[in-house]
Design an enzyme around this catalytic site. Structure first.
Site, PDB file in Angstrom:
ATOM      1  N   ASN A  71      -7.506  -2.689  14.265  1.00 58.99           N
ATOM      2  CA  ASN A  71      -8.895  -3.034  13.925  1.00 58.99           C
ATOM      3  C   ASN A  71      -8.950  -4.220  12.963  1.00 58.99           C
ATOM      4  OD1 ASN A  71      -7.988  -1.939  11.565  1.00 58.99           O
ATOM      5  ND2 ASN A  71      -9.451  -0.251  11.477  1.00 58.99           N
TER       6      ASN A  71
ATOM      7  N   GLU B 276      -9.526  -1.793   5.292  1.00 56.47           N
ATOM      8  CA  GLU B 276     -10.170  -1.553   6.580  1.00 56.47           C
ATOM      9  C   GLU B 276     -11.379  -2.477   6.742  1.00 56.47           C
ATOM     10  OE1 GLU B 276      -8.815   0.263   8.772  1.00 56.47           O
ATOM     11  OE2 GLU B 276      -8.179   2.225   8.044  1.00 56.47           O
TER      12      GLU B 276
ATOM     13  N   ASP C 283       0.816  -1.210   0.000  1.00 52.12           N
ATOM     14  CA  ASP C 283       0.000   0.000   0.000  1.00 52.12           C
ATOM     15  C   ASP C 283       0.852   1.263   0.000  1.00 52.12           C
ATOM     16  OD1 ASP C 283       0.949  -0.291   2.601  1.00 52.12           O
ATOM     17  OD2 ASP C 283      -0.987  -0.816   3.441  1.00 52.12           O
TER      18      ASP C 283
ATOM     19  N   HIS D 221      -7.168  -4.549  10.139  1.00 49.64           N
ATOM     20  CA  HIS D 221      -6.921  -4.289   8.717  1.00 49.64           C
ATOM     21  C   HIS D 221      -5.639  -4.962   8.239  1.00 49.64           C
ATOM     22  CE1 HIS D 221      -4.722  -0.343   9.886  1.00 49.64           C
ATOM     23  NE2 HIS D 221      -3.841  -0.989   9.157  1.00 49.64           N
TER      24      HIS D 221
HETATM   25  C1  GLP Z   1      -0.424   0.415   8.498  1.00 45.67           C
HETATM   26  C2  GLP Z   1      -0.105  -0.385   7.232  1.00 45.67           C
HETATM   27  C3  GLP Z   1      -0.353  -1.861   7.419  1.00 45.67           C
HETATM   28  C4  GLP Z   1       0.298  -2.317   8.700  1.00 45.67           C
HETATM   29  C5  GLP Z   1      -0.361  -1.640   9.879  1.00 45.67           C
HETATM   30  C6  GLP Z   1       0.213  -2.047  11.221  1.00 45.67           C
HETATM   31  O1  GLP Z   1      -1.713   0.908   8.548  1.00 45.67           O
HETATM   32  N1  GLP Z   1      -0.812   0.070   6.101  1.00 45.67           N
HETATM   33  O2  GLP Z   1       0.135  -2.573   6.294  1.00 45.67           O
HETATM   34  O3  GLP Z   1       0.183  -3.714   8.827  1.00 45.67           O
HETATM   35  O4  GLP Z   1      -0.223  -0.231   9.732  1.00 45.67           O
HETATM   36  O5  GLP Z   1       1.397  -1.357  11.457  1.00 45.67           O
HETATM   37  P1  GLP Z   1       2.363  -1.587  12.688  1.00 45.67           P
HETATM   38  O6  GLP Z   1       3.203  -2.755  12.325  1.00 45.67           O
HETATM   39  O7  GLP Z   1       3.161  -0.315  12.769  1.00 45.67           O
HETATM   40  O8  GLP Z   1       1.519  -1.815  13.878  1.00 45.67           O
END
Ligand code: GLP
Length: 246
Positions: free
Chosen positions: A136, A143, A67, A138
């Protein structure tokens, strides 16, 4: 979907790096889909170490990122382009012609999404997709409510996700939209590895593993995948009940 619980973050990171390295040793031209966030940093660090000290090569691999924020130029310090360059692509021998990150500044975002899906198809599909998980549930920027049959597209970010990610942006204002690989794009991967660390992921992990498979909990989709595995540390696994392999 299998879940493996490791003692701590370092152990998950090492195990994840071995999965990726093992795949590349078996098939150097593998196609990988990769995440951003705090969680995969340890895995990237290990892979860079393996590249430097053990000669692990990424030169024939193809990389797709999950993403990118919409509206951020690739050189914006909070863009996932910059994140990937700083933590991984810029530190290994990746071939720039085979590194794909959605262009958040594309003049026609819809066309960019189509281009991305076409590039994945042309590469022969994803062999290994590594994921983090949002609080949440995702995955990528899919989402809750994201259709399981969705492809790479422009999505609106939830308020909660924007709040969690706000610190990366000036005035604490995270972008409102992003481009993300879709749920079906992820599901089509030959194998999926989801990493989760820390108690703030425990609720989402438990819901994904134990509640019903539902579009309201995106990560639960992986329960229907023939080759999906979760690497959890004890904190992220702390809300799980019984029936999960250790
Ligand atoms: C972001 C990314 C996700 C990632 C998530 C969790 O929103 N788009 O791909 O998995 O955050 O991130 P973290 O590893 O910093 O908790």
């Amino acid at each position: 979907m299998r879940a493996r619980v490791f003692p701590d973050y370092e152990a998950i990171s090492t195990a994840a790096a071995y999965v990726v390295a093992g795949r590349l040793e078996e098939e150097p031209s593998s196609v990988l889909m990769l995440p951003t966030g705090i969680t995969p940093l340890g895995m990237y660090r290990r892979l860079v170490e393996m590249h430097r000290s053990e000669g692990l090569s990424f030169a024939n691999a193809t990389f797709f990122n999950l993403d990118e924020y919409l509206g951020l130029a690739p050189d914006h310090r909070a863009s996932y382009h910059v994140y990937m360059k700083e933590h991984f692509y810029g530190l290994i021998d990746a071939d720039p012609a085979r590194v794909f990150v959605p262009d958040g500044a594309a003049p026609d975002p819809e066309a960019e999404c189509e281009r991305y899906e076409a590039a994945i198809r042309e590469a022969g599909g994803i062999d290994v997709c590594v994921l983090g998980i949002g609080r949440n549930g995702h995955i990528g920027f899919n989402e809750p409510g994201a259709p399981f049959d969705s492809r790479t597209r422009v999505v609106a970010l939830s308020e909660s996700t924007r709040k969690v990610n706000a610190a990366d942006f000036e005035a604490d204002r995270a972008p409102e939209r992003a481009i993300t690989a879709g749920m079906a794009t992820i599901f089509d991967s030959k194998s999926v590895l989801l990493l989760a660390s820390g108690t703030n992921k425990a609720g989402a992990v438990a819901a994904a593993v134990e509640d019903e498979v539902s579009e309201s909990m995106p990560a639960s989709m992986l329960r229907n995948h023939q080759s999906a595995v979760l690497f959890l540390d004890e904190a992220a696994a702390s809300d799980l009940g019984h029936g999960v392999a250790g």
